[in-house]
Design an enzyme around this catalytic site. Structure first.
Site, mmCIF file in Angstrom:
data_model
loop_
_atom_site.group_PDB
_atom_site.id
_atom_site.type_symbol
_atom_site.label_atom_id
_atom_site.label_comp_id
_atom_site.label_asym_id
_atom_site.label_seq_id
_atom_site.Cartn_x
_atom_site.Cartn_y
_atom_site.Cartn_z
ATOM 1 N N CYS A 112 0.808 -1.224 0.000
ATOM 2 C CA CYS A 112 0.000 0.000 0.000
ATOM 3 C C CYS A 112 0.843 1.277 0.000
ATOM 4 O O CYS A 112 0.333 2.362 -0.261
ATOM 5 C CB CYS A 112 -0.954 -0.012 1.185
ATOM 6 S SG CYS A 112 -1.839 -1.564 1.318
ATOM 7 N N HIS A 250 -3.826 6.674 2.396
ATOM 8 C CA HIS A 250 -4.170 5.339 1.905
ATOM 9 C C HIS A 250 -5.580 4.996 2.393
ATOM 10 O O HIS A 250 -5.921 5.242 3.554
ATOM 11 C CB HIS A 250 -3.146 4.326 2.431
ATOM 12 C CG HIS A 250 -3.520 2.913 2.152
ATOM 13 N ND1 HIS A 250 -3.948 2.491 0.909
ATOM 14 C CD2 HIS A 250 -3.555 1.803 2.955
ATOM 15 C CE1 HIS A 250 -4.218 1.198 0.972
ATOM 16 N NE2 HIS A 250 -3.992 0.759 2.200
ATOM 17 N N ASN A 280 -10.055 -0.999 -0.253
ATOM 18 C CA ASN A 280 -8.598 -0.836 -0.187
ATOM 19 C C ASN A 280 -7.974 -1.411 -1.457
ATOM 20 O O ASN A 280 -7.982 -2.627 -1.652
ATOM 21 C CB ASN A 280 -8.103 -1.576 1.065
ATOM 22 C CG ASN A 280 -6.602 -1.500 1.249
ATOM 23 O OD1 ASN A 280 -5.868 -1.117 0.346
ATOM 24 N ND2 ASN A 280 -6.141 -1.880 2.425
HETATM 25 O O1 UT7 Z 1 -3.716 -1.650 3.555
HETATM 26 C C1 UT7 Z 1 -3.386 -1.874 4.869
HETATM 27 C C2 UT7 Z 1 -3.901 -3.182 5.253
HETATM 28 N N1 UT7 Z 1 -4.988 -3.309 6.115
HETATM 29 C C3 UT7 Z 1 -5.491 -2.466 7.032
HETATM 30 O O2 UT7 Z 1 -5.172 -1.317 7.136
HETATM 31 C C4 UT7 Z 1 -6.504 -3.031 7.970
HETATM 32 C C5 UT7 Z 1 -6.269 -2.567 9.388
HETATM 33 N N2 UT7 Z 1 -7.227 -3.153 10.294
HETATM 34 C C6 UT7 Z 1 -8.540 -2.875 10.278
HETATM 35 O O3 UT7 Z 1 -8.971 -2.067 9.485
HETATM 36 C C7 UT7 Z 1 -9.438 -3.541 11.277
HETATM 37 O O4 UT7 Z 1 -8.641 -4.245 12.209
HETATM 38 C C8 UT7 Z 1 -10.466 -4.499 10.627
HETATM 39 C C9 UT7 Z 1 -11.485 -3.697 9.851
HETATM 40 C C10 UT7 Z 1 -9.764 -5.473 9.699
HETATM 41 C C11 UT7 Z 1 -11.183 -5.300 11.695
HETATM 42 O O5 UT7 Z 1 -11.831 -4.436 12.617
HETATM 43 P P1 UT7 Z 1 -11.787 -4.753 14.180
HETATM 44 O O6 UT7 Z 1 -12.594 -3.723 14.826
HETATM 45 O O7 UT7 Z 1 -10.332 -4.845 14.553
HETATM 46 O O8 UT7 Z 1 -12.531 -6.141 14.254
HETATM 47 P P2 UT7 Z 1 -11.992 -7.537 14.807
HETATM 48 O O9 UT7 Z 1 -11.032 -8.128 13.825
HETATM 49 O O10 UT7 Z 1 -11.543 -7.359 16.199
HETATM 50 O O11 UT7 Z 1 -13.328 -8.403 14.796
HETATM 51 C C12 UT7 Z 1 -14.406 -8.067 15.648
HETATM 52 C C13 UT7 Z 1 -15.516 -9.063 15.388
HETATM 53 C C14 UT7 Z 1 -15.074 -10.522 15.484
HETATM 54 O O12 UT7 Z 1 -16.127 -11.230 16.087
HETATM 55 P P3 UT7 Z 1 -16.060 -11.665 17.640
HETATM 56 O O13 UT7 Z 1 -14.845 -12.516 17.752
HETATM 57 O O14 UT7 Z 1 -15.949 -10.374 18.390
HETATM 58 O O15 UT7 Z 1 -17.345 -12.377 17.845
HETATM 59 C C15 UT7 Z 1 -14.957 -10.949 14.048
HETATM 60 O O16 UT7 Z 1 -15.175 -12.333 13.864
HETATM 61 O O17 UT7 Z 1 -16.037 -8.889 14.070
HETATM 62 C C16 UT7 Z 1 -16.061 -10.163 13.406
HETATM 63 N N3 UT7 Z 1 -15.855 -9.931 11.981
HETATM 64 C C17 UT7 Z 1 -16.869 -9.720 11.129
HETATM 65 N N4 UT7 Z 1 -18.181 -9.682 11.291
HETATM 66 C C18 UT7 Z 1 -18.942 -9.426 10.205
HETATM 67 C C19 UT7 Z 1 -14.672 -9.860 11.314
HETATM 68 N N5 UT7 Z 1 -14.916 -9.618 10.006
HETATM 69 C C20 UT7 Z 1 -16.252 -9.516 9.869
HETATM 70 C C21 UT7 Z 1 -17.101 -9.257 8.775
HETATM 71 N N6 UT7 Z 1 -18.426 -9.215 9.003
HETATM 72 N N7 UT7 Z 1 -16.636 -9.034 7.536
#
Ligand code: UT7
Length: 323
Positions: A112, A250, A280
């Site tokens: 990125c 980004h 992204n």
């Molecule tokens: O280009 C650079 C690369 N990437 C990034 O910049 C990404 C950086 N990170 C992020 O943007 C965030 O960490 C995410 C958007 C990827 C995730 O957000 P989060 O608030 O950190 O969520 P999490 O991974 O802690 O997941 C929270 C919950 C989980 O459920 P439980 O365990 O709390 O029951 C996940 O299983 O959300 C669940 N979850 C989803 N639910 C519905 C994860 N993905 C999804 C989804 N739909 N697509």
């Protein structure tokens, strides 16, 4: 003394738009979850195009917007982690398609941050007096690397390409930069693993094409490293926050951008966001956003624009530009 200046932009994205709602028919997710956590609503996915087709579309648009003939391009850099082939490079495919027969062409892999790394490399060639006209493109076809059974990654990414022509100039255009890498955290975001195997070591053939990500590690990295790096860069250059007209970050996650905005004390109104439309697109996200800003007249000559790239590697690339 030579400087480099950005004189034209372009972009090319696949026509097919996939909404959060459409994705939720495939994987256990919802528009509410995706948009509230990331700001993403749509992404463009290729039907038949590959990364080179998008890059060629971008290159042709840029050429149509500046007075530079293909044979006068000295350098083509494509930033990509999702090229058509391991070799040839996407840059060489672009070179052939547009007839830039005198150009040196190569790809760089900085995910990125790739477009910013590409601008930085071009800037050095131009400042050293080696080249005059450089075409820098970010092009990604991330859909082919997504695991549509993994809701934690497949909802985040999209396909697209954007770029710019950078030329030798008497006045500074690329004002300052702060680029960096942190390989120690590299395995927190991977894509396309090809393990060792040959008939002589008995290891099985097989590849894991998919994106794997520890989202929280990347979130933490982006919200700590980017503001610190930008602050240090501006201080060194003697530039105040008030001197910045627009920020093109980004487009990974609107919450990341909000934290960067708060930490830098640059109001959100100065940050351009379009992840709601493209998700992204890795190396393409900054040049696609830049091109939109130029096309809709929000960026005009003389403006000071800050680019903030960050992502896999881990890598980051911040750059201040005078348009
Ligand atoms: O280009 C650079 C690369 N990437 C990034 O910049 C990404 C950086 N990170 C992020 O943007 C965030 O960490 C995410 C958007 C990827 C995730 O957000 P989060 O608030 O950190 O969520 P999490 O991974 O802690 O997941 C929270 C919950 C989980 O459920 P439980 O365990 O709390 O029951 C996940 O299983 O959300 C669940 N979850 C989803 N639910 C519905 C994860 N993905 C999804 C989804 N739909 N697509």
């Amino acid at each position: 003394m030579y400087f480099s200046k950005l004189i034209a932009t372009g972009a090319c994205v696949p026509k097919t738009v996939i909404s959060n709602q459409k994705l939720s028919e495939l994987v256990d997710t919802s528009d509410e979850w995706i948009s509230s956590r990331t700001g993403i609503r749509n992404r463009h996915f290729a039907q038949t195009e590959n990364a080179s087709d998008l890059a060629i579309g971008t290159a042709r648009q840029i050429l149509s917007r500046c007075q530079i003939a293909p044979e006068d391009i000295d350098l083509i850099i494509v930033a990509t982690v999702s090229g058509d082939y391991t070799t040839p490079s996407v840059a060489c495919l672009v070179q052939a398609a547009i007839g830039a027969k005198n150009a040196l062409a190569f790809d760089i892999s900085a995910a990125c941050s790739g477009f910013i790394f590409g601008l930085s490399v071009a800037d050095k060639y131009i400042r050293a007096g080696i080249y005059k006209n450089a075409l820098i493109i970010g092009s990604e076809l991330l859909s082919k690397y997504l695991n549509f059974n993994d809701r934690s990654t497949c909802v985040l990414f999209g396909d697209g390409s954007g770029g710019a022509m950078v030329v030798r100039s008497d006045e500074p255009g690329l004002l300052c930069e702060a680029l960096g890498s942190d390989g120690e955290r590299g395995l927190s975001l991977t894509c396309g693993h090809v393990p060792t195997s040959s008939p002589f070591n008995g290891l099985p053939r097989g590849t894991d094409p998919y994106v794997h990500m520890d989202g929280r590690v990347i979130f933490d990295f982006a919200t700590r490293t980017v503001p610190k790096s930008v602050e240090e860069m501006l201080e060194k250059q003697g530039v105040g926050i008030e001197d910045i007209d627009l920020v093109v970050p980004h487009q990974a996650n609107s919450r990341i951008v909000e934290i960067i905005s708060r930490k830098l004390k640059i109001p959100m109104e100065k940050f351009y966001l379009n992840m709601h439309e493209y998700a992204n697109t890795s190396s393409a996200s900054i040049p696609i956003a830049l091109n939109e800003l130029v096309e809709n007249g929000r960026i005009t000559p003389g403006m000071t624009v800050l680019f903030c790239g960050f992502g896999a590697g881990l890598t980051w690339g911040n750059m201040l530009i005078r348009m």
